[in-house]
Enzyme design. Structure first.
Site, PDB file in Angstrom:
ATOM      1  CB  SER A  26      14.362   2.767  -3.383  1.00  0.00           C
ATOM      2  OG  SER A  26      13.162   1.828  -3.302  1.00  0.00           O
ATOM      3  CE  LYS A  33      14.099  -0.396  -0.115  1.00  0.00           C
ATOM      4  NZ  LYS A  33      13.339   0.071  -1.413  1.00  0.00           N
ATOM      5  CB  SER A  38      16.066  -1.740  -4.119  1.00  0.00           C
ATOM      6  OG  SER A  38      15.408  -0.703  -3.652  1.00  0.00           O
ATOM      7  CE  LYS A  63      18.406   1.044  -2.747  1.00  0.00           C
ATOM      8  NZ  LYS A  63      17.554   1.068  -4.243  1.00  0.00           N
TER       9      LYS A  63
END
EC number: 3.4.16.4
Length: 378
Positions: free
Chosen positions: A52, A55, A117, A218
């Site tokens: 993730s 992202k 997320s 993140k």
């Protein structure tokens, strides 16, 4: 290439006995934000599965489109059944909690990407902007390459499993720097503790937000990649960014990320070296009325590295070839290269501190004789 080796007296402080760091993470990077220098790297330049952390690029592309006027925070996109099935509650993955025919704004979707997320939020943005996730993913990769992030190959917007979906830890750190520097108004969103879409609230998964000075970015996790995090923090006006990936558990990620961030500030230093603080030897001049010319740094430079490495740093004056007369004061004659263990080399231009006229005909003839005699003796 010619090089003159020097002793780095100007950078050598008190001897430091601390050992260079290590980490159980499969990939790890520490970056100094101001200079963009990689202070520590463990397989940091190798492409890896980012999960993730992908992202960050998804959001960055949207920031760019808003900045260009091609998109607005108030624009709305309709949630497709495909986005719901692959990224909503039915997917069993990280979600914003969207349902088909919802019409969230771009701003709401960005919060869904950054804080929650949400895989559904990523897919909705991609389909709304480019028509399909595949097309938007190609746009992400192309923009990353334009930004100099050469390791990037994205096949989706979410970071879910995808053949060939990779980016290096160093490029994630560079992307974090670009986000912070170019879009501070959106970067603030990375520090939000939670976000609520209708009745569904999701807490920010970043374990470092409770650590002093941390304000983004993140997390990521897949079975194939382990647990990862890109994080940034500011202390006493200095910002450092870390990237880790490949840790075995969420707890290990939290513990090692906090340790590496602490090390980033405690064990690394940033020194400014000015022309007046670094005395360099004269550089030989070919066919000049003077045999050598005094040189200096063209301007102050910043050198970043592990504190233990400063006392063992090396300096070279690197010349791409013989320095030929005539020379004018201020002409660049070479480069100063500072090399320290565990850090990328630092380079800065070296300039002449005096004019040197070219020898006349007689002088060049005598120089030729001198060179011939010298070579014969050799």
């Amino acid at each position: 290439m010619f090089a003159a080796l020097l002793t780095l007296g100007a950078l050598s402080g008190a001897s430091v006995s601390a050992q260079m760091i290590d980490t159980p993470a499969e990939y790890a990077v520490i970056m100094d934000h101001a200079t963009g220098k990689i202070l520590y790297s463990k397989r940091g330049d190798e492409p890896m599965t980012p999960a993730s952390m992908t992202k960050m690029m998804t959001a960055f592309v949207v920031f760019e489109l808003i900045d260009r006027g091609e998109l607005s925070l108030t624009d709305k996109f309709t949630v497709s059944e495909d986005a719901w099935r692959r990224g909503g509650f039915p997917s069993g993955t990280s979600t914003m909690g969207l349902v088909p025919k919802d019409t969230p704004t771009v701003e709401e979707l960005l919060h869904g990407v950054i804080t929650m997320s949400g895989n559904d939020a990523c897919i909705v943005l991609a389909q709304g902007i480019s028509g399909s996730e595949e097309a938007f993913s190609r746009r992400m990769t192309e923009m990353a390459h334009e930004l100099g992030l050469s390791s990037v190959n994205f096949v989706n917007t979410t970071g879910l499993e995808g053949d060939g979906h990779v980016v290096s830890a160093e490029d994630l750190a560079r992307l974090a720097k670009m986000t912070i520097d170019k879009y501070p108004q959106y970067y603030e969103w990375y520090s939000l503790p939670s976000y609520t879409w209708r009745e569904y609230t999701q807490a920010n998964r970043n374990p470092l937000l409770e650590v002093a000075g941390a304000d983004g970015l993140k997390t990521g996790h897949l079975e194939s990649s382990g647990y990862g995090l890109t994080a940034s923090a500011v202390r006493d006006g200095v910002r450092r960014t870390i990237v880790v990936n490949g840790l075995p558990t969420m707890a290990a990620r939290a513990q090692e990320s906090e340790r590496l961030m602490r090390v980033a500030f405690q064990s690394f230093d940033l020194k400014t070296i000015g022309p007046e603080t670094l005395v360099l030897p004269d550089v030989e001049v070919w066919l000049g009325e003077a045999r050598a010319v005094p040189v200096s740094l063209a301007e102050p430079i910043e050198v970043a590295g592990h504190k233990a490495a400063f006392s063992k740093a090396n300096v070279e004056i690197v010349l791409d070839g013989p320095v030929k007369a005539p020379l004018k004061k201020g002409d660049q004659v070479g480069r100063l290269v500072i090399t320290m263990e565990g850090s990328e080399p630092t380079e800065a231009p070296i300039i002449a501190e005096a004019d040197v006229k070219k020898l006349g005909f007689v002088g060049m003839a005598l120089e030729g004789v001198r060179t011939f005699i010298s070579s014969s003796n050799d």
